[in-house]
Design an enzyme around this catalytic site. Sequence first.
Site, PDB file in Angstrom:
ATOM      1  N   ARG A  71      -0.003 -18.563  -1.813  1.00  0.00           N
ATOM      2  CA  ARG A  71      -1.236 -18.080  -1.163  1.00  0.00           C
ATOM      3  C   ARG A  71      -0.920 -16.960  -0.181  1.00  0.00           C
ATOM      4  O   ARG A  71      -1.678 -15.990  -0.059  1.00  0.00           O
ATOM      5  CB  ARG A  71      -1.952 -19.234  -0.464  1.00  0.00           C
ATOM      6  CG  ARG A  71      -2.552 -20.204  -1.468  1.00  0.00           C
ATOM      7  CD  ARG A  71      -3.211 -21.377  -0.782  1.00  0.00           C
ATOM      8  NE  ARG A  71      -4.332 -20.984   0.050  1.00  0.00           N
ATOM      9  CZ  ARG A  71      -4.878 -21.768   0.978  1.00  0.00           C
ATOM     10  NH1 ARG A  71      -4.384 -22.968   1.197  1.00  0.00           N
ATOM     11  NH2 ARG A  71      -5.900 -21.354   1.688  1.00  0.00           N
ATOM     12  N   HIS A 122      -9.872 -23.735  10.736  1.00  0.00           N
ATOM     13  CA  HIS A 122      -8.871 -24.419   9.902  1.00  0.00           C
ATOM     14  C   HIS A 122      -7.470 -23.840  10.070  1.00  0.00           C
ATOM     15  O   HIS A 122      -6.629 -24.002   9.195  1.00  0.00           O
ATOM     16  CB  HIS A 122      -9.304 -24.382   8.426  1.00  0.00           C
ATOM     17  CG  HIS A 122     -10.538 -25.207   8.159  1.00  0.00           C
ATOM     18  ND1 HIS A 122     -11.309 -25.078   7.029  1.00  0.00           N
ATOM     19  CD2 HIS A 122     -11.122 -26.167   8.902  1.00  0.00           C
ATOM     20  CE1 HIS A 122     -12.324 -25.935   7.076  1.00  0.00           C
ATOM     21  NE2 HIS A 122     -12.245 -26.601   8.204  1.00  0.00           N
TER      22      HIS A 122
HETATM   23  P1  OAD Z   1     -15.803 -23.085  -1.267  1.00  0.00           P
HETATM   24  O1  OAD Z   1     -14.897 -22.707  -2.400  1.00  0.00           O
HETATM   25  O2  OAD Z   1     -16.252 -24.492  -1.156  1.00  0.00           O
HETATM   26  O3  OAD Z   1     -17.116 -22.195  -1.311  1.00  0.00           O
HETATM   27  C1  OAD Z   1     -17.066 -20.825  -1.542  1.00  0.00           C
HETATM   28  C2  OAD Z   1     -18.476 -20.290  -1.481  1.00  0.00           C
HETATM   29  O4  OAD Z   1     -18.401 -18.881  -1.586  1.00  0.00           O
HETATM   30  C3  OAD Z   1     -19.399 -20.781  -2.590  1.00  0.00           C
HETATM   31  O5  OAD Z   1     -20.615 -21.213  -1.997  1.00  0.00           O
HETATM   32  C4  OAD Z   1     -19.624 -19.518  -3.428  1.00  0.00           C
HETATM   33  O6  OAD Z   1     -20.948 -19.479  -3.996  1.00  0.00           O
HETATM   34  C5  OAD Z   1     -19.451 -18.439  -2.405  1.00  0.00           C
HETATM   35  N1  OAD Z   1     -19.032 -17.115  -2.924  1.00  0.00           N
HETATM   36  C6  OAD Z   1     -18.295 -16.829  -4.022  1.00  0.00           C
HETATM   37  N2  OAD Z   1     -18.133 -15.502  -4.144  1.00  0.00           N
HETATM   38  C7  OAD Z   1     -18.772 -14.924  -3.101  1.00  0.00           C
HETATM   39  C8  OAD Z   1     -18.982 -13.577  -2.673  1.00  0.00           C
HETATM   40  N3  OAD Z   1     -18.486 -12.548  -3.341  1.00  0.00           N
HETATM   41  N4  OAD Z   1     -19.693 -13.384  -1.531  1.00  0.00           N
HETATM   42  C9  OAD Z   1     -20.221 -14.415  -0.853  1.00  0.00           C
HETATM   43  N5  OAD Z   1     -20.060 -15.692  -1.211  1.00  0.00           N
HETATM   44  C10 OAD Z   1     -19.352 -15.954  -2.318  1.00  0.00           C
HETATM   45  O7  OAD Z   1     -15.067 -22.588   0.055  1.00  0.00           O
HETATM   46  P2  OAD Z   1     -15.377 -22.895   1.580  1.00  0.00           P
HETATM   47  O8  OAD Z   1     -16.823 -23.161   1.800  1.00  0.00           O
HETATM   48  O9  OAD Z   1     -14.699 -21.842   2.372  1.00  0.00           O
HETATM   49  O10 OAD Z   1     -10.841 -26.473   4.058  1.00  0.00           O
HETATM   50  O11 OAD Z   1     -14.604 -24.220   1.770  1.00  0.00           O
HETATM   51  C11 OAD Z   1     -14.596 -24.759   3.032  1.00  0.00           C
HETATM   52  C12 OAD Z   1     -13.308 -25.452   3.291  1.00  0.00           C
HETATM   53  O12 OAD Z   1     -13.035 -26.377   2.264  1.00  0.00           O
HETATM   54  C13 OAD Z   1     -12.079 -24.561   3.296  1.00  0.00           C
HETATM   55  O13 OAD Z   1     -11.837 -23.967   4.537  1.00  0.00           O
HETATM   56  C14 OAD Z   1     -11.014 -25.536   2.984  1.00  0.00           C
HETATM   57  C15 OAD Z   1     -11.717 -26.103   1.793  1.00  0.00           C
HETATM   58  O14 OAD Z   1     -11.145 -27.047   1.097  1.00  0.00           O
HETATM   59  C16 OAD Z   1      -9.642 -27.009   4.313  1.00  0.00           C
HETATM   60  O15 OAD Z   1      -8.639 -26.659   3.729  1.00  0.00           O
HETATM   61  C17 OAD Z   1      -9.649 -28.047   5.396  1.00  0.00           C
END
Ligand code: OAD
Length: 244
Positions: A71, A122
Site C-alpha cells: 500500500r 485512522h
Molecule cells: P469504503 O471502501 O467503505 O467506501 C468508499 C466509498 O467511496 C464508497 O461509498 C464509494 O461509493 C465511494 N467512491 C468510490 N469512488 C469514488 C470517487 N471517485 N469519488 C467519490 N467517492 C467515491 O471506504 P471508507 O468509507 O473510507 O478503516 O472506509 C472507511 C474505513 O473502513 C477505512 O478508513 C478503513 C476501512 O476498513 C480502518 O482501516 C479502520
Amino acid sequence: MPTDSLERARATLAGAARVTALTGSGISAESGVPTFRGAGGLWRTHRAEDLATPEAFTRDPRMVWEWYAWRQEVVALAEPNAGHAALAALERRLEPGAFTLVTQNVDGLHQRAGNTEPLELHGTLWRVRCTECGEERALIEPVTESLPPRCALCDGIERPGVVWFGEELPEEVFEMAVEACRRSDVVVVVGTSGVVYPAAALVEIARAAGATVIDVNPEARGPDSERRIALAGPAGTILPALVR
Ligand code: OAD
C-alpha cells in the site's frame, strides 16, 4: 445529479462561515488508490477487513506488513487528484481555523495536496510504532527492510501507525473532529461508505447540531432535503465544481 443540487450546494458552501470535510477512501480512488470495499479492495486473496486487525498482525506480522508495504508503494507512486486539490483550495479560501479536514484515510494525499494538519482518524501509513516499547518513527518512503521492521531501540516488532478494526480511535483527534462537526455550518462528506463507526457518527453529530450535509459520492442518493444535498459523481469532478 440535478444541476440545481450543485447550485444549491455551491451557494450553501459559499455562505458558510465554518466548514468541515469528512473524507474516506473514495477521494483517493481517482489517484489510483483502491477503496476498502470496492473492486481492488482485495490483496492477493485477502479482504482488507481481514488484514487490518490486531489478530491478523499477531498471527502473521510479516504478511500484514507485506500488505502495508504494498500500500505504501501504491500511495508513493500516486498523486493527489483534483478532489484533493479542491479541498486544499477550500481551506485557503476560508478564514484561518474555519475549515477542518477530517479523514479516515491513511495515505497522506491530503497533506501532499496542501491541506495543513488534517485530523487523521485512522492514523497514517507514514508512521510506525514499536509493539514493545512504544517508540514511534516517521517514514518518508515505503519500508524496504526485511519485514516486519524492528525497533532500533529495543528490537521489538514495529507495527503500522494505523487504527485497526476493534481498536480505539485516537481520543484527542476524535474529540477535535466532534467539536469541528458541532460548530460547522456545512459538512462535506466525500467518498466514504459511512458504515464504519465512530467516523459515521460524526455526520449524525453535525446533522443534530444543525449543519447542512453535502454528500459527494458516485453512489450518493437523494432525496435532497433542507439540510442534506446529494451530489452523485466522482470527487475529482464534483469537488472542483463545488468549490470553484
Ligand atoms: P469504503 O471502501 O467503505 O467506501 C468508499 C466509498 O467511496 C464508497 O461509498 C464509494 O461509493 C465511494 N467512491 C468510490 N469512488 C469514488 C470517487 N471517485 N469519488 C467519490 N467517492 C467515491 O471506504 P471508507 O468509507 O473510507 O478503516 O472506509 C472507511 C474505513 O473502513 C477505512 O478508513 C478503513 C476501512 O476498513 C480502518 O482501516 C479502520
